[in-house]
Write a protein that holds these residues in place. Structure first.
Motif, PDB file in Angstrom:
ATOM      1  N   MET A 244       0.821  -1.206   0.000  1.00  0.00           N
ATOM      2  CA  MET A 244       0.000   0.000   0.000  1.00  0.00           C
ATOM      3  C   MET A 244       0.857   1.260   0.000  1.00  0.00           C
ATOM      4  O   MET A 244       0.555   2.234  -0.688  1.00  0.00           O
ATOM      5  CB  MET A 244      -0.932  -0.007   1.209  1.00  0.00           C
ATOM      6  N   ILE A 245       1.924   1.243   0.786  1.00  0.00           N
ATOM      7  CA  ILE A 245       2.835   2.389   0.799  1.00  0.00           C
ATOM      8  C   ILE A 245       3.410   2.609  -0.585  1.00  0.00           C
ATOM      9  O   ILE A 245       3.490   3.745  -1.074  1.00  0.00           O
ATOM     10  CB  ILE A 245       3.952   2.166   1.844  1.00  0.00           C
ATOM     11  N   ASP A 246       3.798   1.531  -1.245  1.00  0.00           N
ATOM     12  CA  ASP A 246       4.346   1.637  -2.596  1.00  0.00           C
ATOM     13  C   ASP A 246       3.287   2.139  -3.575  1.00  0.00           C
ATOM     14  O   ASP A 246       3.573   2.970  -4.444  1.00  0.00           O
ATOM     15  CB  ASP A 246       4.885   0.278  -3.040  1.00  0.00           C
ATOM     16  N   ALA A 247       2.050   1.659  -3.408  1.00  0.00           N
ATOM     17  CA  ALA A 247       0.971   2.056  -4.313  1.00  0.00           C
ATOM     18  C   ALA A 247       0.642   3.543  -4.189  1.00  0.00           C
ATOM     19  O   ALA A 247       0.120   4.146  -5.126  1.00  0.00           O
ATOM     20  CB  ALA A 247      -0.282   1.229  -4.035  1.00  0.00           C
ATOM     21  N   ALA A 248       0.954   4.127  -3.045  1.00  0.00           N
ATOM     22  CA  ALA A 248       0.669   5.552  -2.836  1.00  0.00           C
ATOM     23  C   ALA A 248       1.598   6.460  -3.627  1.00  0.00           C
ATOM     24  O   ALA A 248       1.355   7.667  -3.720  1.00  0.00           O
ATOM     25  CB  ALA A 248       0.755   5.890  -1.351  1.00  0.00           C
ATOM     26  N   GLN A 249       2.662   5.910  -4.174  1.00  0.00           N
ATOM     27  CA  GLN A 249       3.573   6.654  -5.057  1.00  0.00           C
ATOM     28  C   GLN A 249       4.116   7.925  -4.400  1.00  0.00           C
ATOM     29  O   GLN A 249       4.157   9.001  -5.005  1.00  0.00           O
ATOM     30  CB  GLN A 249       2.874   6.990  -6.376  1.00  0.00           C
ATOM     31  N   GLY A 250       4.498   7.789  -3.155  1.00  0.00           N
ATOM     32  CA  GLY A 250       5.097   8.909  -2.441  1.00  0.00           C
ATOM     33  C   GLY A 250       4.112   9.836  -1.768  1.00  0.00           C
ATOM     34  O   GLY A 250       4.521  10.800  -1.109  1.00  0.00           O
ATOM     35  N   ARG A 251       2.824   9.569  -1.908  1.00  0.00           N
ATOM     36  CA  ARG A 251       1.819  10.449  -1.296  1.00  0.00           C
ATOM     37  C   ARG A 251       1.447  10.048   0.127  1.00  0.00           C
ATOM     38  O   ARG A 251       0.846  10.845   0.847  1.00  0.00           O
ATOM     39  CB  ARG A 251       0.547  10.461  -2.145  1.00  0.00           C
ATOM     40  N   ALA A 252       1.742   8.834   0.532  1.00  0.00           N
ATOM     41  CA  ALA A 252       1.349   8.380   1.867  1.00  0.00           C
ATOM     42  C   ALA A 252       2.143   9.134   2.926  1.00  0.00           C
ATOM     43  O   ALA A 252       3.372   9.208   2.868  1.00  0.00           O
ATOM     44  CB  ALA A 252       1.571   6.888   2.016  1.00  0.00           C
ATOM     45  N   THR A 253       1.444   9.698   3.885  1.00  0.00           N
ATOM     46  CA  THR A 253       2.092  10.425   4.975  1.00  0.00           C
ATOM     47  C   THR A 253       1.998   9.674   6.296  1.00  0.00           C
ATOM     48  O   THR A 253       2.799   9.927   7.196  1.00  0.00           O
ATOM     49  CB  THR A 253       1.469  11.811   5.155  1.00  0.00           C
ATOM     50  N   GLY A 254       1.027   8.774   6.432  1.00  0.00           N
ATOM     51  CA  GLY A 254       0.868   8.076   7.692  1.00  0.00           C
ATOM     52  C   GLY A 254       0.079   6.789   7.550  1.00  0.00           C
ATOM     53  O   GLY A 254      -0.669   6.597   6.581  1.00  0.00           O
ATOM     54  N   LEU A 255       0.285   5.899   8.520  1.00  0.00           N
ATOM     55  CA  LEU A 255      -0.527   4.692   8.684  1.00  0.00           C
ATOM     56  C   LEU A 255      -1.204   4.807  10.044  1.00  0.00           C
ATOM     57  O   LEU A 255      -0.520   4.915  11.069  1.00  0.00           O
ATOM     58  CB  LEU A 255       0.346   3.434   8.655  1.00  0.00           C
ATOM     59  N   HIS A 256      -2.516   4.812  10.057  1.00  0.00           N
ATOM     60  CA  HIS A 256      -3.262   4.949  11.312  1.00  0.00           C
ATOM     61  C   HIS A 256      -3.939   3.626  11.652  1.00  0.00           C
ATOM     62  O   HIS A 256      -4.688   3.074  10.843  1.00  0.00           O
ATOM     63  CB  HIS A 256      -4.312   6.058  11.192  1.00  0.00           C
ATOM     64  N   TYR A 257      -3.670   3.141  12.859  1.00  0.00           N
ATOM     65  CA  TYR A 257      -4.280   1.892  13.310  1.00  0.00           C
ATOM     66  C   TYR A 257      -5.683   2.154  13.826  1.00  0.00           C
ATOM     67  O   TYR A 257      -5.893   3.035  14.682  1.00  0.00           O
ATOM     68  CB  TYR A 257      -3.430   1.266  14.422  1.00  0.00           C
ATOM     69  N   GLY A 258      -6.655   1.397  13.304  1.00  0.00           N
ATOM     70  CA  GLY A 258      -8.038   1.520  13.758  1.00  0.00           C
ATOM     71  C   GLY A 258      -8.360   0.448  14.779  1.00  0.00           C
ATOM     72  O   GLY A 258      -8.629  -0.705  14.423  1.00  0.00           O
TER      73      GLY A 258
END
Length: 432
Positions: A244-258
């Motif tokens: 998923m981080i790779d799929a974001a193409q540099g746009r991912a800023t965070g991973l939030h645990y629900g």
């Protein structure tokens, strides 16, 4: 000056050149995938407010309610320390700084919620709420009442609500553009991500918006919310969150645990759904490893035990929240969710105690490293990076002052930044 002794080698220079050439693509891939921490401020928490209840006064209201709870249930340093177990020597500074924070900047990151906290509404109603949210956020940044970070959580990219998610995102972002442009503190949160392809789809949405408004490519980033087991372990046995981080193409800023959606997904009964459950620890550990070095930050979830009611009940909820927050900080989850204004006193009490109790040791170790003075601990560059990051986080949230850190370390803010993000320019630190 004596002549340098000549050493013998066996390999021709072409060997080294050939090896370097063979690793050119790997070098480029390493730099692309693992750029390191962005060096920007990470908020200590995120507050979620339903889209229909958010107003221009929400942030100040949360601060005022938090101050009221503090005054009613722990009006001085000694009482707060007694409830939470804060060491006596830190109690005064922590209590004073918590009060000051609640008066000055009670919320560091606010998300206007159009997902679980908002629920199903008519299209007309959600359109109006999303447009209104954009106006209020723009006004807040314009008049100086905004939190450092603000944005929305739209619905997810699953088929049943996908069109609504896309439209709400469009309405909100368009409203910001009409009000003067996207603020620097803008944050979007994409919930209930199960497949990397859903991240790719959201990237396509943001690309289309940027092109429509002639914004720089990649201007809009977003957080990925981890709420399903499939986001941790895919059907083929791989770590889906890394993809998923790779799929974001540099746009991912965070991973939030629900906390609660994920717990329910893996079958944890309601009474045991908490951020310290073994299932939660496993998920966050995978998230943490997947995000390491990528510049994507990891956030813990929340507790649903609210500090309300008589003082004894509030104190019990405060001790739980304080303990969970301290536990998360020790595990390098520097951000979490707060669900109620009365969670703010213990959020900041836990964070401030964490940074103030380690200040002198961290500063001494970093100063010794810079001066090459040795000491009881032999530190390496990676540890100096962590020590600087620790001090910077403390400064950013208000737990520490720049002046006291400079006095203890002999380092400026720029020096700390250079140690914390060594890939972003050369180190220019001078020995004190």
């Amino acid at each position: 000056m004596g002549q340098q002794e000549k050493v013998a080698t066996s390999l021709a220079g072409a060997v080294s050149d050939g090896i370097s050439a063979s690793l050119t693509e790997v070098d480029a891939e390493l730099a692309r995938r693992y750029p390191g921490d962005p060096g920007t401020r990470q908020p200590v928490h995120t507050v979620y407010v339903p889209g229909d209840t958010f107003t221009a006064g929400t942030i100040r209201s949360w601060g005022d309610q938090a101050l009221k709870a503090l005054d009613e249930h722990a009006p001085d340093a000694a009482s707060l320390a007694a409830v939470l177990g804060i060491p006596d020597e830190l109690a005064g500074a922590v209590h004073d700084r918590v009060r000051a924070k609640l008066e000055r900047e009670p919320v560091e990151d606010l998300r206007i919620d159009f997902e679980d906290g908002y629920g199903p509404r008519s299209d007309a109603e959600e359109d109006e709420a999303a447009a209104r949210a954009a106006r209020l956020v723009a006004d807040a940044y314009g008049n100086g009442t905004a939190a450092p970070y603000m944005g929305i959580r739209m619905k997810c990219m699953e088929a049943a609500v996908r069109d609504r998610s896309i439209r709400t995102t469009d309405v909100f972002l368009t409203g910001l553009m009409q009000a003067g442009g996207l603020p620097d503190g803008l944050v979007l949160t994409l919930p209930k991500v199960t497949y990397p392809e859903q991240v790719t789809a959201f990237v396509r949405l943001l690309e289309a918006f940027e092109k429509a408004h002639r914004l720089p490519a990649g201007r809009i980033g977003f957080e990925i919310q981890i709420e399903t087991s499939q986001s941790i372990l895919a059907a083929d046995g791989t770590a889906a969150v890394a993809r998923m981080i790779d799929a974001a193409q540099g746009r991912a800023t965070g991973l939030h645990y629900g906390t609660f959606d994920y717990s329910a997904c893996v079958g944890v009964s309601a009474a045991y759904q908490a951020s310290d459950h073994p299932a939660a620890d496993h998920a966050k550990a995978v998230m943490q490893v997947a995000a390491a070095g990528t510049g994507v930050r990891v956030s813990d979830g929340s507790t649903n035990v609210l500090p309300v009611g008589p003082t004894a009940q509030v104190h019990e909820a405060w001790r739980l929240h304080y303990g969970l927050t301290r536990r998360a900080l020790a595990r390098a989850y520097y951000q979490g969710w707060d669900m109620h204004p009365a969670h703010l006193p213990t959020r900041y009490a836990a964070v401030y105690t964490f940074y103030r109790e380690g200040l002198e040791q961290a500063a001494a170790r970093l100063a010794a490293y810079v001066a090459k003075a040795g000491g009881a601990v032999m530190d390496e560059p990676a540890t100096a990076k962590a020590l600087s990051g620790y001090l910077l986080r403390g400064i950013d949230c208000g737990a520490l002052d720049t002046a006291e850190v400079a006095r203890l370390t002999g380092l400026t803010r720029a020096d700390l930044d250079a140690f914390a993000s060594p890939r972003r320019g050369g180190l220019t630190v001078t020995t004190p």
